[in-house]
Design a protein around this motif. Structure first.
Motif, PDB file in Angstrom:
ATOM      1  N   GLY A 196       0.518  -1.084  -0.064  1.00  0.00           N
ATOM      2  CA  GLY A 196      -0.035   0.116   0.102  1.00  0.00           C
ATOM      3  C   GLY A 196       0.928   1.309  -0.064  1.00  0.00           C
ATOM      4  N   ALA A 197       0.162   2.426   0.274  1.00  0.00           N
ATOM      5  CA  ALA A 197       0.896   3.881   0.037  1.00  0.00           C
ATOM      6  C   ALA A 197       1.784   3.752   1.174  1.00  0.00           C
ATOM      7  CB  ALA A 197      -0.162   4.650   0.224  1.00  0.00           C
ATOM      8  N   THR A 198       2.712   4.850   1.370  1.00  0.00           N
ATOM      9  CA  THR A 198       3.570   5.043   2.309  1.00  0.00           C
ATOM     10  C   THR A 198       3.296   6.574   2.902  1.00  0.00           C
ATOM     11  OG1 THR A 198       5.866   5.098   3.319  1.00  0.00           O
ATOM     12  CG2 THR A 198       5.586   5.902   0.889  1.00  0.00           C
ATOM     13  N   THR A 199       3.754   6.654   3.950  1.00  0.00           N
ATOM     14  CA  THR A 199       3.414   8.236   4.392  1.00  0.00           C
ATOM     15  C   THR A 199       4.854   9.067   4.471  1.00  0.00           C
ATOM     16  OG1 THR A 199       1.339   7.323   5.501  1.00  0.00           O
ATOM     17  CG2 THR A 199       2.457   9.594   6.300  1.00  0.00           C
ATOM     18  N   LEU A 200       4.985  10.100   3.989  1.00  0.00           N
ATOM     19  CA  LEU A 200       6.105  10.945   4.163  1.00  0.00           C
ATOM     20  C   LEU A 200       5.935  11.990   5.101  1.00  0.00           C
ATOM     21  CD1 LEU A 200       7.100  11.527   0.352  1.00  0.00           C
ATOM     22  CD2 LEU A 200       7.587   9.551   1.771  1.00  0.00           C
ATOM     23  N   SER A 201       6.548  11.999   5.952  1.00  0.00           N
ATOM     24  CA  SER A 201       6.638  13.068   7.072  1.00  0.00           C
ATOM     25  C   SER A 201       7.803  13.987   7.170  1.00  0.00           C
ATOM     26  CB  SER A 201       6.619  12.100   8.474  1.00  0.00           C
ATOM     27  OG  SER A 201       5.602  11.346   8.439  1.00  0.00           O
ATOM     28  N   ALA A 202       7.403  15.244   7.442  1.00  0.00           N
ATOM     29  CA  ALA A 202       8.557  16.325   7.550  1.00  0.00           C
ATOM     30  C   ALA A 202       8.619  16.675   8.946  1.00  0.00           C
ATOM     31  CB  ALA A 202       8.011  17.512   6.710  1.00  0.00           C
ATOM     32  N   ILE A 203       9.502  17.732   9.275  1.00  0.00           N
ATOM     33  CA  ILE A 203       9.694  17.985  10.652  1.00  0.00           C
ATOM     34  C   ILE A 203       8.427  18.944  11.044  1.00  0.00           C
ATOM     35  CG2 ILE A 203      12.079  17.843  10.479  1.00  0.00           C
ATOM     36  CD1 ILE A 203      12.299  20.774  10.407  1.00  0.00           C
ATOM     37  N   LYS A 204       8.072  19.127  12.174  1.00  0.00           N
ATOM     38  CA  LYS A 204       7.312  20.217  12.530  1.00  0.00           C
ATOM     39  C   LYS A 204       7.314  21.609  12.176  1.00  0.00           C
ATOM     40  CE  LYS A 204       7.438  18.594  16.856  1.00  0.00           C
ATOM     41  NZ  LYS A 204       8.053  17.318  16.877  1.00  0.00           N
ATOM     42  N   GLY A 205       6.484  22.170  11.781  1.00  0.00           N
ATOM     43  CA  GLY A 205       6.529  23.671  11.250  1.00  0.00           C
ATOM     44  C   GLY A 205       5.253  24.299  11.223  1.00  0.00           C
ATOM     45  N   ASN A 206       5.125  25.512  10.765  1.00  0.00           N
ATOM     46  CA  ASN A 206       3.786  26.207  10.621  1.00  0.00           C
ATOM     47  C   ASN A 206       3.030  25.807   9.537  1.00  0.00           C
ATOM     48  OD1 ASN A 206       4.498  27.355  13.222  1.00  0.00           O
ATOM     49  ND2 ASN A 206       5.085  29.460  12.281  1.00  0.00           N
ATOM     50  N   THR A 207       3.732  25.868   8.357  1.00  0.00           N
ATOM     51  CA  THR A 207       3.061  25.773   7.077  1.00  0.00           C
ATOM     52  C   THR A 207       3.845  24.833   6.156  1.00  0.00           C
ATOM     53  OG1 THR A 207       3.844  27.639   6.000  1.00  0.00           O
ATOM     54  CG2 THR A 207       1.692  27.649   7.210  1.00  0.00           C
ATOM     55  N   TYR A 208       3.508  23.980   5.115  1.00  0.00           N
ATOM     56  CA  TYR A 208       4.174  23.023   4.293  1.00  0.00           C
ATOM     57  C   TYR A 208       3.636  23.140   2.827  1.00  0.00           C
ATOM     58  CZ  TYR A 208       4.374  21.044   9.132  1.00  0.00           C
ATOM     59  OH  TYR A 208       4.454  20.956  10.405  1.00  0.00           O
ATOM     60  N   GLY A 260      10.184  18.253  -8.606  1.00  0.00           N
ATOM     61  CA  GLY A 260      10.463  19.567  -8.764  1.00  0.00           C
ATOM     62  C   GLY A 260       8.877  20.451  -8.950  1.00  0.00           C
ATOM     63  N   LYS A 261       7.779  19.809  -9.059  1.00  0.00           N
ATOM     64  CA  LYS A 261       6.598  20.474  -9.334  1.00  0.00           C
ATOM     65  C   LYS A 261       5.847  20.357  -7.959  1.00  0.00           C
ATOM     66  CE  LYS A 261       6.527  19.578 -14.103  1.00  0.00           C
ATOM     67  NZ  LYS A 261       5.718  19.062 -15.315  1.00  0.00           N
ATOM     68  N   ALA A 262       5.253  21.607  -7.594  1.00  0.00           N
ATOM     69  CA  ALA A 262       4.512  21.636  -6.495  1.00  0.00           C
ATOM     70  C   ALA A 262       3.231  20.769  -6.602  1.00  0.00           C
ATOM     71  CB  ALA A 262       3.827  23.037  -6.191  1.00  0.00           C
ATOM     72  N   ILE A 263       2.874  19.906  -5.623  1.00  0.00           N
ATOM     73  CA  ILE A 263       1.713  18.978  -5.414  1.00  0.00           C
ATOM     74  C   ILE A 263       0.516  19.907  -4.850  1.00  0.00           C
ATOM     75  CG2 ILE A 263       0.781  16.947  -4.419  1.00  0.00           C
ATOM     76  CD1 ILE A 263       3.570  16.147  -4.357  1.00  0.00           C
ATOM     77  N   SER A 264      -0.527  19.894  -5.824  1.00  0.00           N
ATOM     78  CA  SER A 264      -1.763  20.852  -5.641  1.00  0.00           C
ATOM     79  C   SER A 264      -2.490  20.287  -4.021  1.00  0.00           C
ATOM     80  CB  SER A 264      -2.770  20.900  -6.572  1.00  0.00           C
ATOM     81  OG  SER A 264      -3.777  21.430  -6.272  1.00  0.00           O
ATOM     82  N   GLY A 265      -2.362  20.970  -3.214  1.00  0.00           N
ATOM     83  CA  GLY A 265      -3.252  20.555  -1.811  1.00  0.00           C
ATOM     84  C   GLY A 265      -2.456  19.825  -0.856  1.00  0.00           C
ATOM     85  N   ALA A 266      -0.885  19.585  -1.352  1.00  0.00           N
ATOM     86  CA  ALA A 266      -0.183  18.836  -0.414  1.00  0.00           C
ATOM     87  C   ALA A 266       0.209  19.815   0.479  1.00  0.00           C
ATOM     88  CB  ALA A 266       0.738  18.177  -0.915  1.00  0.00           C
ATOM     89  N   THR A 267      -0.173  20.427   1.615  1.00  0.00           N
ATOM     90  CA  THR A 267       0.033  21.234   2.561  1.00  0.00           C
ATOM     91  C   THR A 267       0.190  20.903   4.029  1.00  0.00           C
ATOM     92  OG1 THR A 267      -2.232  22.139   2.488  1.00  0.00           O
ATOM     93  CG2 THR A 267      -0.552  23.223   0.902  1.00  0.00           C
ATOM     94  N   ASN A 268       0.202  19.641   4.278  1.00  0.00           N
ATOM     95  CA  ASN A 268       0.349  19.130   5.634  1.00  0.00           C
ATOM     96  C   ASN A 268       1.562  18.562   5.934  1.00  0.00           C
ATOM     97  OD1 ASN A 268      -2.520  19.645   5.996  1.00  0.00           O
ATOM     98  ND2 ASN A 268      -3.035  17.917   4.941  1.00  0.00           N
ATOM     99  N   GLN A 269       1.777  18.214   7.168  1.00  0.00           N
ATOM    100  CA  GLN A 269       3.120  17.859   7.756  1.00  0.00           C
ATOM    101  C   GLN A 269       3.407  16.562   7.074  1.00  0.00           C
ATOM    102  OE1 GLN A 269       3.513  17.360  11.774  1.00  0.00           O
ATOM    103  NE2 GLN A 269       5.669  16.819  11.916  1.00  0.00           N
ATOM    104  N   MET A 270       2.370  15.776   6.733  1.00  0.00           N
ATOM    105  CA  MET A 270       2.714  14.338   6.064  1.00  0.00           C
ATOM    106  C   MET A 270       1.890  14.350   4.709  1.00  0.00           C
ATOM    107  SD  MET A 270       1.744  11.809   9.317  1.00  0.00           S
ATOM    108  CE  MET A 270       2.540  12.234  11.035  1.00  0.00           C
ATOM    109  N   TYR A 271       2.355  13.507   3.845  1.00  0.00           N
ATOM    110  CA  TYR A 271       1.917  13.304   2.507  1.00  0.00           C
ATOM    111  C   TYR A 271       1.990  11.932   2.115  1.00  0.00           C
ATOM    112  CZ  TYR A 271       1.268  13.582  -2.585  1.00  0.00           C
ATOM    113  OH  TYR A 271       0.746  13.390  -3.849  1.00  0.00           O
ATOM    114  N   VAL A 272       0.795  11.299   1.780  1.00  0.00           N
ATOM    115  CA  VAL A 272       0.628   9.953   1.432  1.00  0.00           C
ATOM    116  C   VAL A 272       0.588   9.677   0.002  1.00  0.00           C
ATOM    117  CG1 VAL A 272      -0.974   7.914   1.491  1.00  0.00           C
ATOM    118  CG2 VAL A 272      -0.933   9.470   3.522  1.00  0.00           C
TER     119      VAL A 272
END
Length: 478
Positions: A250-262, A268-280
């Motif tokens: 299945g899908a994997t969850t990518l996680s970034a460090i904690k911040g205010n916005t993401y 190299g291209k922005a993913i529309s709507g992908a603005t959370n700490q995690m991306y599946v």
């Protein structure tokens, strides 16, 4: 009068006898251990004590072991063992007991009590005791190995929760406490603070342990290196299924460090709507994220792979052999217990099941590698074998595709055909691209050309791998 005196002394004798029998002295318990580090797999400890006289015990007597609180106080003692009535009659006696799963402290004591007659020993020596209800490594910071804070700010490290099969979070157990440490060398560290979280405002590598005191334990976290963010600061991204991950799970969850916005990016291209700490995601690719920490930003990236293993083949994509020659192709892979299937022109070669195959026929070959242990993943490699191209000296400017087997296709020198990374372009007289390839097989035209009143003329552009160009025309005749 004599009967009265006799009765009086008889009652007094039995009364004194009963009083003497009721006196029992219980000695200080001797511990069969120096510290008690209990766990679900081991929780049995022994204590030995003496009592005297043995004859003082009633048939209904029970011995009780009481456990103090973590400071050694018996004000709210806990009963941790009770013998059956009349089971212990010989001194010295050794009793076994278990610790409550909330036990945690460095100064516990036990004492022994009897019920008939009632007596209590002095407390034992103090001992460290912990019940290691959670004794596995666990994760903090979503297993991300880095963190960053803006100048004058801090970065909060947190124990991950809830617990799963892959992460038995100690936060599931309310009785546990935690100590945070900062590394001073690869093998040493210093205590920083206690608690479920840690606000870091100084660069360094940090981790947390469940507080089991002087008992050794495997209940500790991964390390996280925290730095002060600058314009050049980068952090890291974690993948919940690892990298490479098994796409069949299945899908994997990518996680970034904690911040205010993401903002997440793929290739190299922005993913529309992908603005959370995690991306599946269940797609391989180059992922990155820009993390706004407030008064500064940090970036992170990961080259996500989902094959589950790597493999390579030692032959090029295009090959030629002469009559009577063979080509041996060998696959190298780190797949677990791999299975190999070889195909010729999409037909399975039933006898070919090893990582090598000796090819004797012309055609298109494929090998499929399947990992049969762990991740159910597969990959494939393709290659082809043809007869050697004829070694003509010059580029022809005339062909006659009439099916007589002579000059039917445009055959060019071996210097420009498949395997030389030469680009071949053929254009019509009107400038339409009829063929563009870096794998020319001496096979143009593949389709029938519609002749009208005149013989059509085409133009070619040949560009070699070192950017040398040849141009000319091709006249097609019947």
């Amino acid at each position: 009068m004599r009967n009265f005196v006799f009765s009086y002394f008889t009652i007094l004798f039995f009364s004194l006898t009963h009083t003497v029998k009721a006196q029992l002295v219980i000695g200080k318990p001797s511990l069969g251990f120096s510290q008690a580090c209990a766990s679900p797999s081991f929780n049995t400890y022994n204590a030995t004590f003496t009592f005297s006289p043995e004859t003082a015990l009633s048939a209904t007597n029970q011995f009780i072991i009481e456990l103090s609180d973590a400071t050694g106080s018996f004000t709210s003692a806990t009963t941790i063992y009770t013998s059956a009535q009349g089971a212990v009659t010989v001194s010295p006696a050794t009793l076994s007991f278990s610790l409550p799963n909330t036990t945690a402290g460095e100064a516990y004591k036990i004492r022994i009590k009897s019920t008939a007659p009632v007596a209590t020993s002095v407390p034992s020596n103090a001992f460290a005791a912990y019940y290691k209800i959670q004794d596995k490594p666990f994760s903090i910071n979503n297993l991300i190995s880095t963190g960053a804070y803006c100048s004058g700010g801090s970065y909060v490290l947190t124990i991950d929760n809830p617990g799963t099969a892959d992460n038995d979070s100690p936060l599931k157990y309310p009785s546990l406490t935690f100590n945070w440490y900062k590394e001073t060398s690869p093998t040493t560290s210093v205590f920083v603070a206690s608690g479920e979280t840690l606000a870091v405002n100084a660069p360094g590598t940090y981790f947390v342990r469940t507080n089991y005191g002087t008992c050794t334990s495997d209940s500790y976290s991964n390390r996280v290196t925290v730095s002060e963010a600058t314009s050049a600061t980068t952090s890291s991204i974690s993948s919940s299924l690892g990298n490479p991950y098994c796409s069949s799970e299945g899908a994997t969850t990518l996680s970034a460090i904690k911040g205010n916005t993401y903002q997440w990016f793929k290739d190299g291209k922005a993913i529309s709507g992908a603005t959370n700490q995690m991306y599946v995601t269940n797609e391989a690719g180059a992922y990155s994220v820009a993390v706004n920490l407030g008064s500064c930003t940090t970036n992170a990236s990961i080259n996500l792979e989902n094959s589950g293993f790597t493999s390579s083949i030692d032959v090029p994509e295009f090959n030629t052999i002469n009559d009577g020659e063979t080509l041996v192709a060998t696959v190298t892979t780190d797949a677990s217990n791999p299975q190999f299937e070889w195909f010729l022109n999409e037909n399975l070669i039933a006898s070919a099941t090893s990582n090598s195959y000796e090819a004797t026929q012309m055609g298109s070959y494929k090998v499929v590698i399947t990992q049969t242990d762990g991740c159910a993943a597969s990959s494939e490699h393709t290659f082809s074998i043809t007869e050697p191209f004829p070694d003509v000296a010059n580029i022809p400017n005339l062909i006659s595709p009439n099916g007589d087997g002579i000059n039917d296709t445009w055959v060019i020198p071996q210097l420009y055909v498949a395997g030389t990374n030469t680009e071949v372009i053929i254009l019509s007289a009107q400038g339409k691209v009829e063929l563009q390839t870096t794998n020319y097989q001496n096979d143009w035209p593949q389709n029938q050309i519609n002749f009208k009143d005149i013989n059509p003329v085409y133009y070619y552009i040949i560009t070699t791998s070192n950017n040398k160009t040849k141009k000319g025309s091709i006249t097609v005749v019947k």
